[in-house]
Design an enzyme around this catalytic site. Structure first.
Site, PDB file in Angstrom:
ATOM      1  N   ALA A  66       0.800  -1.290   0.159  1.00 61.28           N
ATOM      2  CA  ALA A  66       0.106  -0.273   0.084  1.00 61.28           C
ATOM      3  C   ALA A  66       0.934   1.260  -0.021  1.00 61.28           C
ATOM      4  CB  ALA A  66      -0.967   0.030   1.190  1.00 61.28           C
ATOM      5  N   GLY A 111       0.664  -4.902   0.812  1.00 59.22           N
ATOM      6  CA  GLY A 111      -0.469  -5.266  -0.105  1.00 59.22           C
ATOM      7  C   GLY A 111      -0.246  -5.775  -1.595  1.00 59.22           C
ATOM      8  N   GLU A 114      -0.658  -9.392  -0.714  1.00 63.80           N
ATOM      9  CA  GLU A 114      -1.791  -9.794  -0.421  1.00 63.80           C
ATOM     10  C   GLU A 114      -2.552  -9.645  -1.786  1.00 63.80           C
ATOM     11  OE1 GLU A 114      -1.704  -6.417   2.292  1.00 63.80           O
ATOM     12  OE2 GLU A 114      -2.819  -7.824   3.661  1.00 63.80           O
ATOM     13  N   GLU A 134       4.388  -4.825   7.402  1.00 66.24           N
ATOM     14  CA  GLU A 134       3.716  -3.938   7.990  1.00 66.24           C
ATOM     15  C   GLU A 134       4.072  -3.671   9.670  1.00 66.24           C
ATOM     16  OE1 GLU A 134       2.666  -6.273   5.952  1.00 66.24           O
ATOM     17  OE2 GLU A 134       0.920  -5.335   4.731  1.00 66.24           O
TER      18      GLU A 134
HETATM   19  N1  COA Z   1       4.527   3.165  -0.587  1.00 61.32           N
HETATM   20  C1  COA Z   1       5.112   4.475  -1.017  1.00 61.32           C
HETATM   21  N2  COA Z   1       6.317   4.356  -1.739  1.00 61.32           N
HETATM   22  C2  COA Z   1       6.978   3.601  -1.950  1.00 61.32           C
HETATM   23  C3  COA Z   1       6.569   2.182  -1.442  1.00 61.32           C
HETATM   24  C4  COA Z   1       5.196   2.116  -0.790  1.00 61.32           C
HETATM   25  N3  COA Z   1       5.021   0.971  -0.248  1.00 61.32           N
HETATM   26  N4  COA Z   1       7.745   1.303  -1.676  1.00 61.32           N
HETATM   27  C5  COA Z   1       8.636   1.912  -2.201  1.00 61.32           C
HETATM   28  N5  COA Z   1       8.272   3.250  -2.537  1.00 61.32           N
HETATM   29  C6  COA Z   1       8.821   4.361  -2.999  1.00 61.32           C
HETATM   30  C7  COA Z   1       9.909   4.897  -2.260  1.00 61.32           C
HETATM   31  O1  COA Z   1       9.626   5.966  -1.274  1.00 61.32           O
HETATM   32  C8  COA Z   1      10.812   5.528  -3.322  1.00 61.32           C
HETATM   33  O2  COA Z   1      10.292   6.857  -3.810  1.00 61.32           O
HETATM   34  P1  COA Z   1      11.226   8.018  -3.893  1.00 61.32           P
HETATM   35  O3  COA Z   1      12.180   7.655  -5.211  1.00 61.32           O
HETATM   36  O4  COA Z   1      10.006   9.068  -4.422  1.00 61.32           O
HETATM   37  O5  COA Z   1      11.951   8.216  -2.935  1.00 61.32           O
HETATM   38  C9  COA Z   1      10.740   4.398  -4.674  1.00 61.32           C
HETATM   39  O6  COA Z   1       9.483   3.838  -4.349  1.00 61.32           O
HETATM   40  C10 COA Z   1      11.866   3.595  -4.737  1.00 61.32           C
HETATM   41  O7  COA Z   1      11.713   2.753  -3.390  1.00 61.32           O
HETATM   42  P2  COA Z   1      13.136   2.820  -2.634  1.00 61.32           P
HETATM   43  O8  COA Z   1      12.913   2.459  -1.176  1.00 61.32           O
HETATM   44  O9  COA Z   1      14.139   3.858  -3.002  1.00 61.32           O
HETATM   45  O10 COA Z   1      13.974   1.598  -3.379  1.00 61.32           O
HETATM   46  P3  COA Z   1      14.805   0.278  -2.701  1.00 61.32           P
HETATM   47  O11 COA Z   1      15.450  -0.488  -3.809  1.00 61.32           O
HETATM   48  O12 COA Z   1      15.858   1.025  -2.036  1.00 61.32           O
HETATM   49  O13 COA Z   1      14.021  -0.531  -1.723  1.00 61.32           O
HETATM   50  C11 COA Z   1      12.054  -1.602  -0.790  1.00 61.32           C
HETATM   51  C12 COA Z   1      12.877  -1.330  -2.047  1.00 61.32           C
HETATM   52  C13 COA Z   1      10.957  -2.473  -1.387  1.00 61.32           C
HETATM   53  C14 COA Z   1      12.805  -2.700   0.018  1.00 61.32           C
HETATM   54  C15 COA Z   1      11.439  -0.531  -0.358  1.00 61.32           C
HETATM   55  O14 COA Z   1      10.958   0.319  -1.084  1.00 61.32           O
HETATM   56  C16 COA Z   1      10.403  -0.846   0.768  1.00 61.32           C
HETATM   57  O15 COA Z   1      10.766  -1.364   1.831  1.00 61.32           O
HETATM   58  N6  COA Z   1       9.127  -0.423   0.318  1.00 61.32           N
HETATM   59  C17 COA Z   1       8.082  -0.443   1.442  1.00 61.32           C
HETATM   60  C18 COA Z   1       7.723  -1.731   1.523  1.00 61.32           C
HETATM   61  C19 COA Z   1       6.602  -1.862   2.516  1.00 61.32           C
HETATM   62  O16 COA Z   1       6.717  -1.724   3.845  1.00 61.32           O
HETATM   63  N7  COA Z   1       5.442  -2.411   2.249  1.00 61.32           N
HETATM   64  C20 COA Z   1       4.137  -2.425   3.228  1.00 61.32           C
HETATM   65  C21 COA Z   1       3.608  -1.319   3.017  1.00 61.32           C
HETATM   66  S1  COA Z   1       1.922  -0.921   4.118  1.00 61.32           S
END
Ligand code: COA
Length: 260
Positions: A66, A111, A114, A134
């Site tokens: 999400a 999400g 999911e 989460e």
């Molecule tokens: N919601 C909003 N933005 C997200 C996102 C999410 N769930 N997952 C990634 N993004 C965005 C990042 O903020 C970043 O945006 P920016 O370039 O404007 O800063 C972009 O996507 C790229 O992500 P980034 O974190 O820089 O990539 P990474 O390769 O370093 O890491 C992940 C990849 C997937 C490990 C990391 O993005 C992450 O942990 N995401 C969240 C996962 C999560 O907690 N999901 C459950 C949400 S309820």
């Protein structure tokens, strides 16, 4: 509605729906959920479409969860509404009349995991990563993860992943039964499309009744569930396709199913 966050492309008998926010790793904001709801309902009604492939744009992600920027503003009431909205959309996907294949090309987190679990078949590239992180944000999965994860991989494995928030790779996801196949990244869509063509050639009503029997039967006691199966079996026997399928076998030819 003009689509901002999804790409939909139709082939002969199946459609490919791509979540298209690659700069945000295809994170599901509320607009994307609303588009998913609309597109999947339309495809469910479209008689020319017999299978759907769901995937993510770009090299990195299926769906990274999400959209955390929207989650950050939630309170108790809006949080529950947020959860119910996503749950409903995913449940509608799960209860569709035609199979949905998740082609998981990268991160399937929160999400995203999911969403994949609400699909009927999950295949993954070797680059895919799965998890319900989460807990690390001080929340819990709200789009069905606490319920579908244990059903798919068992309580022990699900609780381990839900409580630790750890990510697993595609090989481990395969070992746990979360995905049914793992492919090299460049082969993922080829395989998804081959599977979609295969499923599109099956008797559409029989496909629908299998999905109905499995999902309506799950979670109910065995006697009721077997009754649901028998009702679905009876309905399949009332179809023209049943006569075509059995006749084709006896006449040693390929059946031509019409969905009647
Ligand atoms: N919601 C909003 N933005 C997200 C996102 C999410 N769930 N997952 C990634 N993004 C965005 C990042 O903020 C970043 O945006 P920016 O370039 O404007 O800063 C972009 O996507 C790229 O992500 P980034 O974190 O820089 O990539 P990474 O390769 O370093 O890491 C992940 C990849 C997937 C490990 C990391 O993005 C992450 O942990 N995401 C969240 C996962 C999560 O907690 N999901 C459950 C949400 S309820």
């Amino acid at each position: 509605m003009e689509l901002q966050n999804l790409l939909v492309s139709k082939r002969n008998s199946y459609a490919i729906v791509t979540v298209n926010r690659p700069d945000k790793l295809n994170a599901l904001n509320s607009a994307t959920i609303a588009e998913l709801e609309q597109v999947m309902q339309e495809l469910n009604k479209d008689k020319s479409i017999r299978c759907i492939i769901l995937t993510g744009a770009g090299e990195k992600a299926f769906v990274a969860g999400a959209d955390i920027s929207q989650v950050a503003d939630l309170n108790e009431t809006s949080g529950k509404e947020f959860s119910l909205r996503g749950q409903n959309t995913f449940r509608h996907i799960e209860l569709m009349h035609k199979p949905v294949i998740a082609a998981i090309n990268g991160f399937a987190l929160g999400g995203g995991c999911e969403l994949a679990m609400a699909c009927h078949i999950r295949i993954a590239s070797t680059k895919a990563k799965f998890g319900q992180p989460e807990i690390n944000l001080g929340i819990i999965p709200g789009y069905g993860g606490t319920q579908r994860f244990p059903r798919l991989i068992g309580l022990s494995n699900a609780l381990h992943l839900l409580l630790t928030g750890e990510m697993i790779d595609a090989a481990r996801a395969h070992q746990l039964g979360l995905v049914s196949e793992v492919l090299e990244p460049e082969k993922l869509m080829e395989r998804a499309e081959a599977l979609a063509s295969l499923l599109a050639a099956k008797a559409p009503l029989a496909v629908r009744y299998i999905l109905q029997a499995v999902y309506r039967g799950a979670g109910t006691d065995l006697d009721k569930a077997l009754n649901i199966e028998a009702t679905c079996f009876g309905k399949a026997c009332a179809s023209e396709d049943m006569h075509e399928g059995t006749a084709a076998f006896l006449e040693k030819r390929k059946p031509e199913f019409k969905g009647k």
